[in-house]
Write a protein that holds these residues in place. Structure first.
Motif, PDB file in Angstrom:
ATOM      1  N   PHE A   7       0.980  -0.706  -0.278  1.00 41.79           N
ATOM      2  CA  PHE A   7      -0.199  -0.042  -0.117  1.00 41.79           C
ATOM      3  C   PHE A   7       1.042   1.052  -0.053  1.00 41.79           C
ATOM      4  O   PHE A   7       2.353   1.074  -0.016  1.00 41.79           O
ATOM      5  N   HIS A   8       0.524   2.492  -0.658  1.00 45.46           N
ATOM      6  CA  HIS A   8       1.485   3.226  -0.898  1.00 45.46           C
ATOM      7  C   HIS A   8      -0.544   5.034  -0.621  1.00 45.46           C
ATOM      8  O   HIS A   8      -0.990   4.400  -1.023  1.00 45.46           O
ATOM      9  N   THR A   9       0.694   5.991  -0.201  1.00 48.88           N
ATOM     10  CA  THR A   9       0.385   7.424  -0.016  1.00 48.88           C
ATOM     11  C   THR A   9       1.723   7.925   0.156  1.00 48.88           C
ATOM     12  O   THR A   9       2.385   7.893   0.559  1.00 48.88           O
ATOM     13  N   ASP A  10       0.753   9.348  -0.205  1.00 47.79           N
ATOM     14  CA  ASP A  10       1.313  10.744   0.051  1.00 47.79           C
ATOM     15  C   ASP A  10       1.302  11.474   0.973  1.00 47.79           C
ATOM     16  O   ASP A  10       0.072  12.174   0.963  1.00 47.79           O
ATOM     17  N   HIS A  11       1.751  12.105   1.265  1.00 48.26           N
ATOM     18  CA  HIS A  11       1.269  13.764   3.042  1.00 48.26           C
ATOM     19  C   HIS A  11       2.189  14.021   3.316  1.00 48.26           C
ATOM     20  O   HIS A  11       3.371  13.963   3.075  1.00 48.26           O
ATOM     21  N   LEU A  12       2.219  15.422   2.481  1.00 53.58           N
ATOM     22  CA  LEU A  12       3.187  16.451   3.167  1.00 53.58           C
ATOM     23  C   LEU A  12       4.100  16.455   2.577  1.00 53.58           C
ATOM     24  O   LEU A  12       5.644  16.618   3.294  1.00 53.58           O
ATOM     25  N   GLY A  13       4.195  16.091   1.563  1.00 55.84           N
ATOM     26  CA  GLY A  13       5.080  15.903   0.135  1.00 55.84           C
ATOM     27  C   GLY A  13       6.295  14.318   1.026  1.00 55.84           C
ATOM     28  O   GLY A  13       7.348  14.646   0.556  1.00 55.84           O
ATOM     29  N   HIS A  14       5.856  13.566   1.580  1.00 54.14           N
ATOM     30  CA  HIS A  14       6.474  12.015   2.146  1.00 54.14           C
ATOM     31  C   HIS A  14       5.588  10.881   1.415  1.00 54.14           C
ATOM     32  O   HIS A  14       4.881  11.261   1.516  1.00 54.14           O
ATOM     33  N   SER A  15       6.940  10.392   1.102  1.00 54.93           N
ATOM     34  CA  SER A  15       5.909   8.972   0.627  1.00 54.93           C
ATOM     35  C   SER A  15       6.250   8.231   1.806  1.00 54.93           C
ATOM     36  O   SER A  15       7.077   8.066   2.953  1.00 54.93           O
ATOM     37  N   VAL A  16       4.376   7.633   2.231  1.00 55.34           N
ATOM     38  CA  VAL A  16       4.402   6.665   2.817  1.00 55.34           C
ATOM     39  C   VAL A  16       3.698   5.174   2.962  1.00 55.34           C
ATOM     40  O   VAL A  16       3.251   5.012   1.628  1.00 55.34           O
ATOM     41  N   SER A  17       5.052   4.134   2.706  1.00 54.35           N
ATOM     42  CA  SER A  17       4.809   2.716   2.171  1.00 54.35           C
ATOM     43  C   SER A  17       4.280   2.132   2.938  1.00 54.35           C
ATOM     44  O   SER A  17       4.657   1.502   4.139  1.00 54.35           O
ATOM     45  N   ALA A  18       3.247   0.311   2.740  1.00 48.12           N
ATOM     46  CA  ALA A  18       3.474  -0.526   4.116  1.00 48.12           C
ATOM     47  C   ALA A  18       3.458  -1.634   3.066  1.00 48.12           C
ATOM     48  O   ALA A  18       2.367  -1.813   2.368  1.00 48.12           O
ATOM     49  N   THR A  19       3.781  -2.524   3.850  1.00 51.59           N
ATOM     50  CA  THR A  19       3.562  -4.109   2.974  1.00 51.59           C
ATOM     51  C   THR A  19       3.248  -4.379   4.119  1.00 51.59           C
ATOM     52  O   THR A  19       3.156  -4.892   5.756  1.00 51.59           O
ATOM     53  N   VAL A  20       1.844  -5.982   3.918  1.00 52.92           N
ATOM     54  CA  VAL A  20       1.248  -5.785   4.533  1.00 52.92           C
ATOM     55  C   VAL A  20       1.124  -7.781   4.947  1.00 52.92           C
ATOM     56  O   VAL A  20       1.253  -8.206   3.402  1.00 52.92           O
ATOM     57  N   GLN A  21       1.316  -8.378   5.142  1.00 50.31           N
ATOM     58  CA  GLN A  21       1.946  -9.847   5.275  1.00 50.31           C
ATOM     59  C   GLN A  21       0.667 -10.580   6.459  1.00 50.31           C
ATOM     60  O   GLN A  21       0.282 -10.635   7.291  1.00 50.31           O
ATOM     61  N   VAL A  27       1.727  -9.246  10.048  1.00 47.23           N
ATOM     62  CA  VAL A  27       3.178  -8.318  10.029  1.00 47.23           C
ATOM     63  C   VAL A  27       3.144  -7.213   9.069  1.00 47.23           C
ATOM     64  O   VAL A  27       2.563  -7.497   7.582  1.00 47.23           O
ATOM     65  N   VAL A  28       3.327  -6.324   9.723  1.00 50.03           N
ATOM     66  CA  VAL A  28       3.255  -5.192   8.690  1.00 50.03           C
ATOM     67  C   VAL A  28       4.939  -3.892   8.774  1.00 50.03           C
ATOM     68  O   VAL A  28       5.200  -3.911   9.976  1.00 50.03           O
ATOM     69  N   GLU A  29       4.738  -3.182   8.085  1.00 49.94           N
ATOM     70  CA  GLU A  29       6.211  -2.888   8.104  1.00 49.94           C
ATOM     71  C   GLU A  29       5.963  -1.861   7.268  1.00 49.94           C
ATOM     72  O   GLU A  29       5.654  -1.765   6.578  1.00 49.94           O
ATOM     73  N   VAL A  30       6.272  -0.463   7.543  1.00 46.24           N
ATOM     74  CA  VAL A  30       6.039   0.621   7.032  1.00 46.24           C
ATOM     75  C   VAL A  30       7.162   1.278   6.611  1.00 46.24           C
ATOM     76  O   VAL A  30       8.476   1.725   7.512  1.00 46.24           O
ATOM     77  N   LEU A  31       7.457   2.412   6.039  1.00 40.62           N
ATOM     78  CA  LEU A  31       8.613   2.759   5.037  1.00 40.62           C
ATOM     79  C   LEU A  31       7.830   4.095   5.595  1.00 40.62           C
ATOM     80  O   LEU A  31       6.992   4.599   4.353  1.00 40.62           O
ATOM     81  N   VAL A  32       8.629   4.978   4.885  1.00 44.66           N
ATOM     82  CA  VAL A  32       8.652   7.148   4.838  1.00 44.66           C
ATOM     83  C   VAL A  32       9.839   6.492   4.367  1.00 44.66           C
ATOM     84  O   VAL A  32      11.061   6.628   4.139  1.00 44.66           O
ATOM     85  N   ASP A  33       9.532   7.346   2.908  1.00 45.27           N
ATOM     86  CA  ASP A  33      10.936   7.684   2.438  1.00 45.27           C
ATOM     87  C   ASP A  33      11.345   7.239   2.043  1.00 45.27           C
ATOM     88  O   ASP A  33      12.472   7.386   1.749  1.00 45.27           O
ATOM     89  N   GLY A  34      11.686   5.928   1.630  1.00 44.29           N
ATOM     90  CA  GLY A  34      12.202   4.454   1.082  1.00 44.29           C
ATOM     91  C   GLY A  34      12.851   4.045   2.491  1.00 44.29           C
ATOM     92  O   GLY A  34      13.710   2.819   2.477  1.00 44.29           O
ATOM     93  N   LYS A  35      12.553   4.544   3.613  1.00 48.24           N
ATOM     94  CA  LYS A  35      13.308   4.057   5.320  1.00 48.24           C
ATOM     95  C   LYS A  35      12.597   3.601   5.633  1.00 48.24           C
ATOM     96  O   LYS A  35      11.580   3.572   6.376  1.00 48.24           O
ATOM     97  N   GLU A  36      12.752   2.227   6.463  1.00 50.31           N
ATOM     98  CA  GLU A  36      11.887   2.030   7.452  1.00 50.31           C
ATOM     99  C   GLU A  36      12.032   2.240   8.518  1.00 50.31           C
ATOM    100  O   GLU A  36      12.703   2.785   9.294  1.00 50.31           O
ATOM    101  N   THR A  37      10.358   2.320   8.886  1.00 44.55           N
ATOM    102  CA  THR A  37      10.454   3.469  10.349  1.00 44.55           C
ATOM    103  C   THR A  37       9.269   2.672  11.375  1.00 44.55           C
ATOM    104  O   THR A  37       9.220   2.990  12.242  1.00 44.55           O
ATOM    105  N   GLY A  38       8.427   1.124  10.971  1.00 42.85           N
ATOM    106  CA  GLY A  38       8.288   0.967  11.947  1.00 42.85           C
ATOM    107  C   GLY A  38       7.814  -0.566  11.686  1.00 42.85           C
ATOM    108  O   GLY A  38       7.746  -1.351  10.432  1.00 42.85           O
ATOM    109  N   HIS A  39       7.379  -1.169  12.331  1.00 44.16           N
ATOM    110  CA  HIS A  39       7.087  -3.086  12.134  1.00 44.16           C
ATOM    111  C   HIS A  39       6.792  -3.112  13.838  1.00 44.16           C
ATOM    112  O   HIS A  39       6.690  -2.601  14.147  1.00 44.16           O
TER     113      HIS A  39
END
Length: 92
Positions: A7-21, A27-39
């Protein structure tokens, strides 16, 4: 059997992506601007992951993933207004 959904969205000029397994565990992994920031991992049907967008000052947001029924879904919730914003599925 587990499957990965993206999944993906842009907010305030930043890319937010999530991989949901999905599977025995969600299992959820969140990336902000391509860097893993949460799991997060859970046996429940839904999970929330708190992260920050690198604005000045940082903007706290939460990514909420729901396993189903059917296909999973993912939303971005900005702490300042609490309004959920749907994250669009990505087919890869």
């Amino acid at each position: 059997m587990s499957r990965r959904h993206h999944f993906h969205t842009d907010h305030l000029g930043h890319s937010v992506s999530a991989t949901v397994q999905t599977g025995h565990r969600l299992v959820v992994e969140v990336l902000v601007d391509g860097k893993e920031t949460g799991h997060a991992t859970t046996k429940d049907d839904a999970v929330t992951v708190a992260v920050e967008l690198p604005t000045d000052p940082p903007t706290p947001v939460t990514v909420r993933a729901v396993a189903g029924p059917g296909e999973p879904g993912c939303t971005l919730i900005v702490a300042a207004d609490g309004e959920p914003r749907a994250m669009e599925p990505r087919p890869y």
